[in-house]
Design a protein around this motif. Sequence first.
Motif, PDB file in Angstrom:
ATOM      1  N   LEU A   1       0.013  -5.572   0.365  1.00  0.00           N
ATOM      2  CA  LEU A   1      -1.395  -5.618  -0.005  1.00  0.00           C
ATOM      3  C   LEU A   1      -2.047  -6.880   0.539  1.00  0.00           C
TER       4      LEU A   1
ATOM      5  N   TYR B   1       0.859  -1.181   0.000  1.00  0.00           N
ATOM      6  CA  TYR B   1       0.000   0.000   0.000  1.00  0.00           C
ATOM      7  C   TYR B   1       0.894   1.229   0.000  1.00  0.00           C
TER       8      TYR B   1
ATOM      9  N   ASP C   1      -6.931  -7.359  -2.203  1.00  0.00           N
ATOM     10  CA  ASP C   1      -6.604  -6.108  -2.896  1.00  0.00           C
ATOM     11  C   ASP C   1      -5.593  -6.286  -4.035  1.00  0.00           C
TER      12      ASP C   1
ATOM     13  N   ARG D   1      -7.195  -6.344  -7.631  1.00  0.00           N
ATOM     14  CA  ARG D   1      -7.918  -5.087  -7.831  1.00  0.00           C
ATOM     15  C   ARG D   1      -6.960  -3.912  -8.039  1.00  0.00           C
TER      16      ARG D   1
END
Length: 157
Positions: free
Chosen positions: A84, A50, A88, A91
Motif C-alpha cells: 500500500l 493491495y 492508502d 484509509r
Amino acid sequence: MAIEKVREYFRQYGREEDILEFPVSSATVELAAKAVGTEPARIAKTLSFYEKDGDRCLLVITAGDMKIDNSKFKHFFGYKAKMLSGEDVERMTGHAIGGVCPFANPEQVDVYLDDSMKRFETVFPAAGSANSAIELTCDELTEYSHAKQWVDVCKAM
C-alpha cells in the motif's frame, strides 16, 4: 485513535488490559523489540498489500526477521505483491503507519499469518499505535485476527 479501537476490540476477549503502551516508539521492528525487551524476530510485523483489484487490501503478518518472497506471494495469491502507498495505509486498514495491526480492521480486510511465526511460543504484534503491542500465542493471534489462514509467503532478510 486506532489504539482505542483495538482496546475496545480486545474487550470482548477480556484482554484490553494486556495491551502494552510504551513511552517510546515501537513503529519499526527494531524499536518494537527494544521497547518490548525481546529479539526482533518475535515482533509480528504487519505488511499491507493491495488485493488484485486494487480496491481492497490484505495484511500479511510475519516474524520480524522475515520479508515477502515475491515468487511465493505470487504463487499463493496469483498476482505480484504491491505494498500500500503511504496515503492508502490508514484509509484502507484503519491504522496509521507504525501501528498497523491485524485487529479492529475494516471488515473487508483479509488477514494472513506467515508460518515464520510458528517457531515462537509468543509474538508481539502492534496494537493500533506506533507505541503499542500485545503479547499473544500463535493460536491467540489466529483467533483474534480472524486470519483467513496460515501461509508461507516470506523468506529471511
